[in-house]
Scaffold this motif. Structure first.
Motif, mmCIF file in Angstrom:
data_model
loop_
_atom_site.group_PDB
_atom_site.id
_atom_site.type_symbol
_atom_site.label_atom_id
_atom_site.label_comp_id
_atom_site.label_asym_id
_atom_site.label_seq_id
_atom_site.Cartn_x
_atom_site.Cartn_y
_atom_site.Cartn_z
ATOM 1 N N PHE A 98 0.796 -1.240 0.000
ATOM 2 C CA PHE A 98 0.000 0.000 0.000
ATOM 3 C C PHE A 98 0.826 1.287 0.000
ATOM 4 C CE2 PHE A 98 -2.712 -3.211 2.184
ATOM 5 C CZ PHE A 98 -3.686 -3.310 1.207
ATOM 6 N N GLY A 99 2.142 1.160 0.194
ATOM 7 C CA GLY A 99 2.975 2.373 0.243
ATOM 8 C C GLY A 99 3.403 2.813 -1.148
ATOM 9 N N GLU A 100 4.059 3.966 -1.204
ATOM 10 C CA GLU A 100 4.638 4.466 -2.460
ATOM 11 C C GLU A 100 6.151 4.369 -2.307
ATOM 12 O OE1 GLU A 100 2.730 5.805 -4.936
ATOM 13 O OE2 GLU A 100 0.849 5.569 -3.831
ATOM 14 N N ALA A 101 6.853 4.225 -3.424
ATOM 15 C CA ALA A 101 8.311 4.128 -3.334
ATOM 16 C C ALA A 101 8.964 5.228 -4.165
ATOM 17 C CB ALA A 101 8.785 2.773 -3.803
ATOM 18 N N VAL A 102 10.126 5.671 -3.706
ATOM 19 C CA VAL A 102 10.990 6.550 -4.498
ATOM 20 C C VAL A 102 12.138 5.662 -4.983
ATOM 21 C CG1 VAL A 102 12.508 8.570 -4.436
ATOM 22 C CG2 VAL A 102 10.413 8.561 -3.071
ATOM 23 N N GLU A 103 12.323 5.589 -6.289
ATOM 24 C CA GLU A 103 13.385 4.723 -6.838
ATOM 25 C C GLU A 103 14.692 5.500 -6.916
ATOM 26 O OE1 GLU A 103 13.378 1.624 -8.988
ATOM 27 O OE2 GLU A 103 11.425 1.011 -8.182
ATOM 28 N N HIS A 104 15.782 4.838 -6.598
ATOM 29 C CA HIS A 104 17.105 5.451 -6.772
ATOM 30 C C HIS A 104 18.072 4.346 -7.167
ATOM 31 C CE1 HIS A 104 20.362 8.306 -6.270
ATOM 32 N NE2 HIS A 104 20.997 7.426 -5.524
ATOM 33 N N GLU A 105 18.683 4.503 -8.317
ATOM 34 C CA GLU A 105 19.622 3.493 -8.832
ATOM 35 C C GLU A 105 19.027 2.095 -8.765
ATOM 36 O OE1 GLU A 105 23.201 4.322 -6.601
ATOM 37 O OE2 GLU A 105 23.638 6.094 -7.825
ATOM 38 N N GLY A 106 17.750 2.016 -9.180
ATOM 39 C CA GLY A 106 17.095 0.709 -9.268
ATOM 40 C C GLY A 106 16.588 0.143 -7.957
ATOM 41 N N VAL A 107 16.754 0.878 -6.865
ATOM 42 C CA VAL A 107 16.303 0.377 -5.553
ATOM 43 C C VAL A 107 15.085 1.190 -5.112
ATOM 44 C CG1 VAL A 107 16.955 0.030 -3.131
ATOM 45 C CG2 VAL A 107 18.682 -0.218 -4.938
ATOM 46 N N PRO A 108 13.998 0.514 -4.689
ATOM 47 C CA PRO A 108 12.853 1.276 -4.168
ATOM 48 C C PRO A 108 13.054 1.612 -2.684
ATOM 49 C CG PRO A 108 12.293 -1.068 -4.277
ATOM 50 C CD PRO A 108 13.727 -0.935 -4.742
ATOM 51 N N TYR A 109 12.791 2.868 -2.337
ATOM 52 C CA TYR A 109 12.789 3.292 -0.929
ATOM 53 C C TYR A 109 11.349 3.662 -0.589
ATOM 54 C CZ TYR A 109 17.823 3.255 -1.413
ATOM 55 O OH TYR A 109 19.113 2.849 -1.636
ATOM 56 N N TRP A 110 10.823 3.032 0.457
ATOM 57 C CA TRP A 110 9.384 3.096 0.700
ATOM 58 C C TRP A 110 8.968 4.242 1.599
ATOM 59 C CZ3 TRP A 110 6.121 0.295 -2.129
ATOM 60 C CH2 TRP A 110 6.663 -0.785 -2.836
ATOM 61 N N ILE A 111 7.802 4.779 1.280
ATOM 62 C CA ILE A 111 7.131 5.755 2.149
ATOM 63 C C ILE A 111 5.954 5.015 2.773
ATOM 64 C CG2 ILE A 111 5.705 7.859 2.139
ATOM 65 C CD1 ILE A 111 7.598 8.881 -0.120
ATOM 66 N N PHE A 112 5.764 5.182 4.054
ATOM 67 C CA PHE A 112 4.704 4.451 4.754
ATOM 68 C C PHE A 112 3.349 4.801 4.127
ATOM 69 C CE2 PHE A 112 1.997 3.040 8.241
ATOM 70 C CZ PHE A 112 2.635 1.869 8.605
ATOM 71 N N PRO A 113 2.450 3.813 3.991
ATOM 72 C CA PRO A 113 1.143 4.099 3.380
ATOM 73 C C PRO A 113 0.438 5.262 4.081
ATOM 74 C CG PRO A 113 1.417 1.734 3.721
ATOM 75 C CD PRO A 113 2.581 2.397 4.368
ATOM 76 N N SER A 114 -0.240 6.081 3.304
ATOM 77 C CA SER A 114 -0.908 7.247 3.903
ATOM 78 C C SER A 114 -2.253 6.818 4.491
ATOM 79 C CB SER A 114 -1.138 8.329 2.847
ATOM 80 O OG SER A 114 -2.191 7.940 1.985
ATOM 81 N N TYR A 115 -2.633 7.467 5.572
ATOM 82 C CA TYR A 115 -3.920 7.125 6.184
ATOM 83 C C TYR A 115 -5.070 7.397 5.217
ATOM 84 C CZ TYR A 115 -4.211 12.131 7.385
ATOM 85 O OH TYR A 115 -4.242 13.498 7.334
ATOM 86 N N LYS A 116 -4.879 8.381 4.318
ATOM 87 C CA LYS A 116 -5.950 8.689 3.346
ATOM 88 C C LYS A 116 -6.222 7.477 2.459
ATOM 89 C CE LYS A 116 -5.164 13.694 3.004
ATOM 90 N NZ LYS A 116 -3.803 14.054 3.389
ATOM 91 N N LYS A 117 -5.154 6.823 2.039
ATOM 92 C CA LYS A 117 -5.308 5.642 1.169
ATOM 93 C C LYS A 117 -5.930 4.476 1.941
ATOM 94 C CE LYS A 117 -2.700 2.772 -2.063
ATOM 95 N NZ LYS A 117 -1.432 2.678 -2.801
ATOM 96 N N ILE A 118 -5.425 4.235 3.145
ATOM 97 C CA ILE A 118 -5.896 3.083 3.937
ATOM 98 C C ILE A 118 -7.346 3.294 4.383
ATOM 99 C CG2 ILE A 118 -5.438 1.647 5.982
ATOM 100 C CD1 ILE A 118 -3.277 1.495 3.708
ATOM 101 N N ALA A 119 -7.742 4.545 4.593
ATOM 102 C CA ALA A 119 -9.115 4.852 5.034
ATOM 103 C C ALA A 119 -10.141 4.367 4.020
ATOM 104 C CB ALA A 119 -9.261 6.354 5.261
ATOM 105 N N GLU A 120 -9.734 4.253 2.771
ATOM 106 C CA GLU A 120 -10.676 3.855 1.716
ATOM 107 C C GLU A 120 -10.728 2.341 1.504
ATOM 108 O OE1 GLU A 120 -9.542 6.282 -1.597
ATOM 109 O OE2 GLU A 120 -10.165 8.112 -0.556
ATOM 110 N N LEU A 121 -9.905 1.613 2.234
ATOM 111 C CA LEU A 121 -9.860 0.154 2.043
ATOM 112 C C LEU A 121 -10.831 -0.539 2.986
ATOM 113 C CD1 LEU A 121 -5.984 -0.404 2.032
ATOM 114 C CD2 LEU A 121 -7.468 -0.066 0.052
ATOM 115 N N SER A 122 -11.208 -1.747 2.611
ATOM 116 C CA SER A 122 -11.931 -2.593 3.562
ATOM 117 C C SER A 122 -10.914 -3.581 4.120
ATOM 118 C CB SER A 122 -13.032 -3.356 2.821
ATOM 119 O OG SER A 122 -12.414 -4.283 1.939
ATOM 120 N N SER A 123 -11.286 -4.260 5.196
ATOM 121 C CA SER A 123 -10.312 -5.217 5.758
ATOM 122 C C SER A 123 -10.045 -6.352 4.761
ATOM 123 C CB SER A 123 -10.763 -5.739 7.113
ATOM 124 O OG SER A 123 -12.060 -6.234 7.019
ATOM 125 N N GLU A 124 -11.004 -6.627 3.855
ATOM 126 C CA GLU A 124 -10.765 -7.659 2.830
ATOM 127 C C GLU A 124 -9.616 -7.260 1.899
ATOM 128 O OE1 GLU A 124 -14.547 -6.665 3.017
ATOM 129 O OE2 GLU A 124 -13.996 -7.863 4.771
#
Length: 295
Positions: free
Chosen positions: A150-176
């Motif tokens: 659910f997080g977004e990543a910033v790529e650098h030299e082929g490696v993804p560095y993750w940003i923790f999922p935002s509450y706005k995104k998770i708020a729209e999900l169901s537990s399923e």
């Protein structure tokens, strides 16, 4: 602002970068930053802007923050100060710990360690919820699954560095929607519930801090489904930075005290509260250092 700009942050005297890095590398599954050659690489989202920073130290006197992408936006320095808890003067804690039978040896072994924080309230609450009733290694596995799904990543030299999922995104999900992540349905409900409270504005870091006392914040947090005294105090300790936050029922704390005192049984809650009397105003740091004995 171009990439590769440098921000320098002066460090307090009681700070040891190597000791903090050792703590931050305690679990190989950590997915929120990468550590290599005494530098930390981490993606952040601050004020809606995504950055990739590389943090190193100069002789324990300054942190050097290089921007690999994005530039020094407002809020980066305060985030890093908060992350490394640079605003706390540890001298009085060390003075007290010198004569404390539980703390003396762990403070000597880890002198300069800071309570490495989770400045983002949603991340701190999720980590608290994920960690309930399971071992730390498994909690890291769940966090990685959650972040990579659910997080977004910033790529650098082929490696993804993750940003923790935002509450706005998770708020729209169901537990399923979280079915692929090997956590209980209850935990996914708790996490989406917290996300919705934050998305509606009912719950925020500023709002909690404005309550102004540990007791009031603890009460407010415990009203939220899935958050008990342990999680509330964990968040008070790692995110809201209350110096007297004390997760007295924490398994790690109980085991560290048992180990330090050479007991053949677990100390009772009453015994722990008695031992903690000299820690007034420093219970959070005492807990953090005792945890460090075990992991």
């Amino acid at each position: 602002m171009h990439a590769h700009q440098l921000l320098t942050i002066d460090l307090p005297q009681e700070f040891d970068f190597a000791v903090n890095l050792a703590y931050m590398q305690r679990n190989a599954k950590e997915c929120m930053y990468a550590i290599d050659n005494e530098t930390i690489t981490r993606a952040l989202e601050i004020g809606g802007e995504r950055l990739l920073i590389r943090v190193s130290a100069h002789e324990n006197r300054q942190l050097l923050v290089h921007f690999l992408s994005g530039g020094p936006v407002d809020g980066v320095e305060s985030y890093i100060r908060d992350w490394f808890d640079l605003g706390t003067d540890l001298a009085p804690f060390y003075e007290m710990a010198k004569t404390d039978p539980l703390l003396r040896s762990t403070v000597e072994a880890h002198y300069g360690l800071r309570n490495i924080g989770l400045p983002d309230l949603f991340e701190a609450l999720c980590w608290g919820i994920l960690g309930q009733q399971i071992n730390l290694g498994y909690a890291y596995t769940l966090k990685r699954q959650f972040v990579e799904k659910f997080g977004e990543a910033v790529e650098h030299e082929g490696v993804p560095y993750w940003i923790f999922p935002s509450y706005k995104k998770i708020a729209e999900l169901s537990s399923e929607d979280m079915g692929d992540i090997k956590m209980t349905v209850k935990k996914s409900e708790y996490i989406t519930g917290v996300a919705r409270l934050m998305a509606s504005g009912e719950l925020s870091k500023e709002g909690l801090l404005a309550l102004g006392s540990l007791g009031a914040i603890e009460k407010e947090l415990i009203r939220i489904r899935g958050i008990g005294p342990w999680t509330a105090n964990y968040v008070l300790l790692r995110c809201l930075r209350y110096p007297d936050a004390f997760p007295v029922d924490d398994v790690g704390l109980i085991n560290a005290i048992k180990f330090q005192l050479g007991l053949d049984r677990k100390p009772t809650k009453a015994e722990i509260l008695e031992l903690a009397v000299p820690w007034e105003d420093w219970k959070a740091y005492a807990t953090f250092y005792l945890w460090r004995l075990l992991y």
